[in-house]
Design a protein around this motif. Structure first.
Motif, PDB file in Angstrom:
ATOM      1  N   GLY A 143      22.592 -25.639  -3.763  1.00 23.83           N
ATOM      2  CA  GLY A 143      22.579 -24.270  -3.271  1.00 23.83           C
ATOM      3  C   GLY A 143      22.911 -24.115  -2.102  1.00 23.83           C
ATOM      4  O   GLY A 143      23.799 -23.209  -1.381  1.00 23.83           O
ATOM      5  N   GLU A 203      31.705 -19.419 -11.178  1.00 21.39           N
ATOM      6  CA  GLU A 203      30.573 -18.831 -10.358  1.00 21.39           C
ATOM      7  C   GLU A 203      30.121 -18.277  -9.269  1.00 21.39           C
ATOM      8  O   GLU A 203      29.818 -18.123  -8.804  1.00 21.39           O
ATOM      9  CB  GLU A 203      29.772 -18.341 -12.034  1.00 21.39           C
ATOM     10  N   PRO A 228      31.602 -17.361  -4.244  1.00 15.08           N
ATOM     11  CA  PRO A 228      31.038 -14.720  -4.149  1.00 15.08           C
ATOM     12  C   PRO A 228      32.209 -13.870  -4.044  1.00 15.08           C
ATOM     13  O   PRO A 228      32.909 -14.165  -4.328  1.00 15.08           O
ATOM     14  CB  PRO A 228      30.825 -15.148  -2.623  1.00 15.08           C
ATOM     15  N   SER A 256      25.075 -16.937  -1.901  1.00 15.01           N
ATOM     16  CA  SER A 256      24.614 -17.080  -1.739  1.00 15.01           C
ATOM     17  C   SER A 256      23.869 -18.319  -2.018  1.00 15.01           C
ATOM     18  O   SER A 256      23.848 -18.519  -2.461  1.00 15.01           O
ATOM     19  CB  SER A 256      23.785 -15.901  -2.630  1.00 15.01           C
ATOM     20  N   GLU A 267      20.486 -19.108  -2.993  1.00 13.89           N
ATOM     21  CA  GLU A 267      19.573 -19.121  -4.076  1.00 13.89           C
ATOM     22  C   GLU A 267      20.188 -18.329  -5.616  1.00 13.89           C
ATOM     23  O   GLU A 267      20.069 -19.156  -6.768  1.00 13.89           O
ATOM     24  CB  GLU A 267      18.936 -17.607  -4.224  1.00 13.89           C
ATOM     25  N   ASP A 268      21.578 -17.901  -5.295  1.00 15.93           N
ATOM     26  CA  ASP A 268      22.520 -17.434  -6.585  1.00 15.93           C
ATOM     27  C   ASP A 268      23.353 -18.802  -7.015  1.00 15.93           C
ATOM     28  O   ASP A 268      23.519 -18.991  -8.640  1.00 15.93           O
ATOM     29  CB  ASP A 268      23.554 -16.113  -6.150  1.00 15.93           C
ATOM     30  N   ILE A 269      23.321 -19.551  -5.877  1.00 13.66           N
ATOM     31  CA  ILE A 269      24.109 -20.952  -6.835  1.00 13.66           C
ATOM     32  C   ILE A 269      23.027 -21.688  -7.410  1.00 13.66           C
ATOM     33  O   ILE A 269      23.290 -22.566  -7.961  1.00 13.66           O
ATOM     34  CB  ILE A 269      24.450 -22.041  -6.205  1.00 13.66           C
ATOM     35  N   ASP A 306      20.701 -20.810  -9.048  1.00 17.09           N
ATOM     36  CA  ASP A 306      20.596 -20.243 -10.647  1.00 17.09           C
ATOM     37  C   ASP A 306      21.136 -20.944 -11.056  1.00 17.09           C
ATOM     38  O   ASP A 306      21.030 -21.560 -12.406  1.00 17.09           O
ATOM     39  CB  ASP A 306      19.723 -18.930 -10.045  1.00 17.09           C
ATOM     40  N   ILE A 307      22.537 -20.954 -11.145  1.00 18.41           N
ATOM     41  CA  ILE A 307      23.760 -21.552 -11.561  1.00 18.41           C
ATOM     42  C   ILE A 307      23.722 -23.118 -12.042  1.00 18.41           C
ATOM     43  O   ILE A 307      23.488 -23.202 -12.746  1.00 18.41           O
ATOM     44  CB  ILE A 307      25.306 -20.659 -11.079  1.00 18.41           C
TER      45      ILE A 307
END
Length: 397
Positions: free
Chosen positions: A198, A240, A243, A250, A252-254, A256-257
């Motif tokens: 991430g 996804e 951004p 992000s 953190e978002d990456i 999680d993906i």
């Protein structure tokens, strides 16, 4: 920013070399194979901690030696720093900053900022995804040591996770406690891979977003009658990861993906014994008009795109308030007259310009500065490069 002193010991073809440079163009002339590119490669190594030609350090060490030393004194806005790097044929490299040992070699990143133009740049358009990933990772790494740390740690975790995947299938078939151990260990590696992945991906996406306007503008100036050019990040984990428009990526978002994709692909990864998702599988699309340039761009278009990537890198660094050293490694020989003139024009404002040429006539007349000859001699039975002064107007022999 400019390099005032460059010293080499047992680096490539150079047994010993001490050179004082000035904030002006310096043109190294000499026959192919005499060691001109090795000088620029040494400066590039101080900038990126890697060669632009080979993937390991052993070829950088002069034949018969166990280590090479590269020292550069860098002046930037009145501040002077001397960086010395010991490049070992085997084992970890060591660095000092103003004679004080650095904790890690990567602590020198960001002290010298340089952009290299080389014939290998065509690989950025026509080569493998790894060539384009390396290009973006260099841009990220030049921002400083902490940016390079995540990529280094990611590579380490990737190697260890991949090694586990190669043996996981057999362990799962045997079942029992061995299978349970493999699954729990893989869970740990997944967490680390996703976390570091991430960070790496977010840094790449952000630096690419900063580069795009500079790249597009450079291509428009070089090829005003061509279609517009842009760049896009393509993640193996899916769109996804990207951004929303004008938003920073992000980490953190990456993360999680990536965790979701790793869970979905676990069986397939175990079957194949390789890691199938993460920044090591991503690519950067270089887009001309509405098409990805690889595979259809003409030779001239490919060169214009490659030059635009490097020119965009220069402008990206300048946007940070830093004037990078610009290095041109025998690229004028690869370009037609129009592109030679354009490259000379856009690099004319460089504080320091380092150029190599086998044929001095390849250099546009508008580029002045100092000319330094590169020759070879026999040194204790070993062939070694040496410098010689070249009077203005003299051809290389």
């Amino acid at each position: 920013m400019f390099v005032r002193e460059l010293q080499l010991r047992d680096f490539r073809s150079w047994h010993e070399m001490d050179l004082t440079l000035r904030p002006e163009p310096t043109i190294f002339v000499g026959r192919n194979g005499f060691g001109k590119t090795n000088l620029l490669e040494a400066v590039f190594y101080l900038t990126n901690l890697r060669s632009h030609r080979v993937s390991t350090d052993a070829p950088l060490v002069h034949s018969g030696a166990t280590a090479a030393t590269v020292l550069g004194t860098v002046e930037n806005l009145g501040r002077e720093l001397t960086v010395q790097l010991q490049i070992n044929a085997e084992g970890a490299n060591k660095a000092t900053i103003n004679t004080s040992p650095a904790r890690r070699a990567r602590d020198i990143l960001g002290i010298l900022r340089a952009v290299m133009f080389a014939p290998e740049d065509l690989l950025l358009i026509r080569g493998d995804p790894s060539d384009r990933r390396r290009f973006v990772d260099e841009l990220v790494a030049q921002k400083g040591p902490r940016w390079a740390a995540a990529r280094s740690d990611y590579d380490r975790v990737l190697r260890q996770r991949s090694a586990l995947l190669k043996t996981a299938g057999a362990a799962l078939r045997r079942g029992g406690s061995e299978a349970d151990s493999v699954i729990s260990t893989l869970d740990v590696w997944d967490e680390q891979l996703a976390d570091l992945g991430g960070q790496v991906t977010a840094a790449r996406i952000d630096v690419l977003a900063e580069l795009v306007p500079h790249f597009s503008g450079a291509y428009g100036a070089i090829a005003p009658h061509s279609r517009p050019a842009t760049l896009a990040y393509r993640a193996a984990a899916g769109p996804e990861v990207l951004p929303a428009s004008d938003s920073p990526a992000s980490a953190e978002d990456i993360r999680d993906i990536l965790l979701e994709r790793l869970a979905e692909l676990r069986s397939k990864e175990i079957d194949r014994g390789v890691s199938l998702v993460g920044p090591h599988r991503d690519d950067i699309d270089i887009i001309l008009g509405s098409d990805v340039a690889k595979g259809f761009a003409s030779h001239g278009e490919s060169w214009s795109l490659a030059l635009s990537l490097r020119l965009g890198s220069v402008e990206l660094t300048r946007a940070e308030g830093i004037e990078p050293v610009i290095m041109l490694d025998d690229v004028f020989a690869e370009l037609d007259a129009q592109r030679r003139t354009q490259l000379a024009e856009v690099t004319a404002s460089a504080e320091q310009l380092l150029i190599t040429a086998a044929v001095p006539d390849d250099i546009p007349d508008r580029i002045g500065g100092r000319r330094v000859g590169v020759d070879v001699v026999e040194d204790n039975g070993r062939r070694a490069s040496v410098l010689r002064d070249v009077p203005t107007g003299e051809e290389s022999s």
